[in-house]
Scaffold this motif. Sequence first.
Motif, PDB file in Angstrom:
ATOM      1  N   LEU A 169       0.830  -1.192   0.000  1.00 55.89           N
ATOM      2  CA  LEU A 169       0.000   0.000   0.000  1.00 55.89           C
ATOM      3  C   LEU A 169       0.868   1.246   0.000  1.00 55.89           C
ATOM      4  N   PRO A 170       0.381   2.322  -0.616  1.00 59.68           N
ATOM      5  CA  PRO A 170       1.166   3.560  -0.567  1.00 59.68           C
ATOM      6  C   PRO A 170       1.143   4.129   0.847  1.00 59.68           C
ATOM      7  N   PRO A 171       2.136   4.931   1.202  1.00 57.84           N
ATOM      8  CA  PRO A 171       2.143   5.533   2.537  1.00 57.84           C
ATOM      9  C   PRO A 171       0.946   6.457   2.732  1.00 57.84           C
ATOM     10  N   LEU A 172       0.511   6.542   3.956  1.00 54.49           N
ATOM     11  CA  LEU A 172      -0.635   7.388   4.282  1.00 54.49           C
ATOM     12  C   LEU A 172      -0.264   8.857   4.188  1.00 54.49           C
ATOM     13  N   ARG A 173      -1.242   9.686   3.827  1.00 56.31           N
ATOM     14  CA  ARG A 173      -1.021  11.137   3.805  1.00 56.31           C
ATOM     15  C   ARG A 173      -1.336  11.695   5.173  1.00 56.31           C
ATOM     16  N   ASP A 225      -0.739  21.098   2.392  1.00 51.94           N
ATOM     17  CA  ASP A 225       0.159  21.542   1.325  1.00 51.94           C
ATOM     18  C   ASP A 225      -0.422  21.260  -0.056  1.00 51.94           C
ATOM     19  N   LEU A 226      -1.046  20.107  -0.222  1.00 52.51           N
ATOM     20  CA  LEU A 226      -1.628  19.757  -1.515  1.00 52.51           C
ATOM     21  C   LEU A 226      -2.790  20.681  -1.875  1.00 52.51           C
ATOM     22  N   THR A 235      -4.803  25.031  -5.253  1.00 50.19           N
ATOM     23  CA  THR A 235      -5.541  26.291  -5.343  1.00 50.19           C
ATOM     24  C   THR A 235      -4.666  27.391  -5.935  1.00 50.19           C
ATOM     25  N   ALA A 236      -3.402  27.435  -5.522  1.00 49.19           N
ATOM     26  CA  ALA A 236      -2.480  28.426  -6.081  1.00 49.19           C
ATOM     27  C   ALA A 236      -2.253  28.184  -7.570  1.00 49.19           C
ATOM     28  N   ALA A 237      -2.153  26.928  -7.986  1.00 41.19           N
ATOM     29  CA  ALA A 237      -1.974  26.626  -9.411  1.00 41.19           C
ATOM     30  C   ALA A 237      -3.208  27.038 -10.207  1.00 41.19           C
ATOM     31  N   VAL A 271      -8.867  26.237   3.760  1.00 38.79           N
ATOM     32  CA  VAL A 271      -7.551  26.503   3.168  1.00 38.79           C
ATOM     33  C   VAL A 271      -7.721  27.209   1.829  1.00 38.79           C
ATOM     34  N   GLU A 272      -8.668  26.743   1.007  1.00 40.88           N
ATOM     35  CA  GLU A 272      -8.910  27.394  -0.278  1.00 40.88           C
ATOM     36  C   GLU A 272      -9.366  28.835  -0.104  1.00 40.88           C
ATOM     37  N   SER A 273     -10.238  29.081   0.871  1.00 35.01           N
ATOM     38  CA  SER A 273     -10.699  30.456   1.084  1.00 35.01           C
ATOM     39  C   SER A 273      -9.567  31.352   1.558  1.00 35.01           C
ATOM     40  N   CYS A 274      -8.657  30.826   2.368  1.00 32.75           N
ATOM     41  CA  CYS A 274      -7.503  31.622   2.803  1.00 32.75           C
ATOM     42  C   CYS A 274      -6.590  31.934   1.620  1.00 32.75           C
TER      43      CYS A 274
END
Length: 147
Positions: free
Chosen positions: A35-39, A46-47, A52-54, A120-123
């Motif tokens: 399994l991939p590592p957990l986020r 950060d993602l 949102t910045a992109a 986070v998106e609103s900030c």
Amino acid sequence: MPRSRRVAATTGSPRRLPRDRHGRGMRSPVTGPHLPPLRTRIDEFDLTLASTAAYLRGLWPELEGVSFQVADAPAEAIHDDHVDRWKVSREARRIIFFRLPIVRFLRTQEGEEKDEKLLVESCVFRAVADYLGRDPWELAPGRYRHL
């Protein structure tokens, strides 16, 4: 009645070997080998900020070359009546987001990741609007218009 003490046999090596727990072997990662590592929550933060910045960079050419950075929360961000969530520096072409004030002031129930992403998106929208000198609702015209 005193217990007898066992004395470990010395093998001649002063280093100790790594011990396993109760003879079951060494522990493996929680996710296992397939399994991939957990986020983590920091990775999700950060993602969300980067995506949102992109998105906003694609809409506004003025943001080309502006760096979006994440910091925890420096002491100069704390004031008597409020805590800064971001810092805009037009001269250095930089927007710094303070992760802890953004996330800690969020009052959500357990498991409401969608609300945290929206915050986070609103900030990011408000900080970019502050950088560009515009209203946050002007940044993505037509995006929030319901049909």
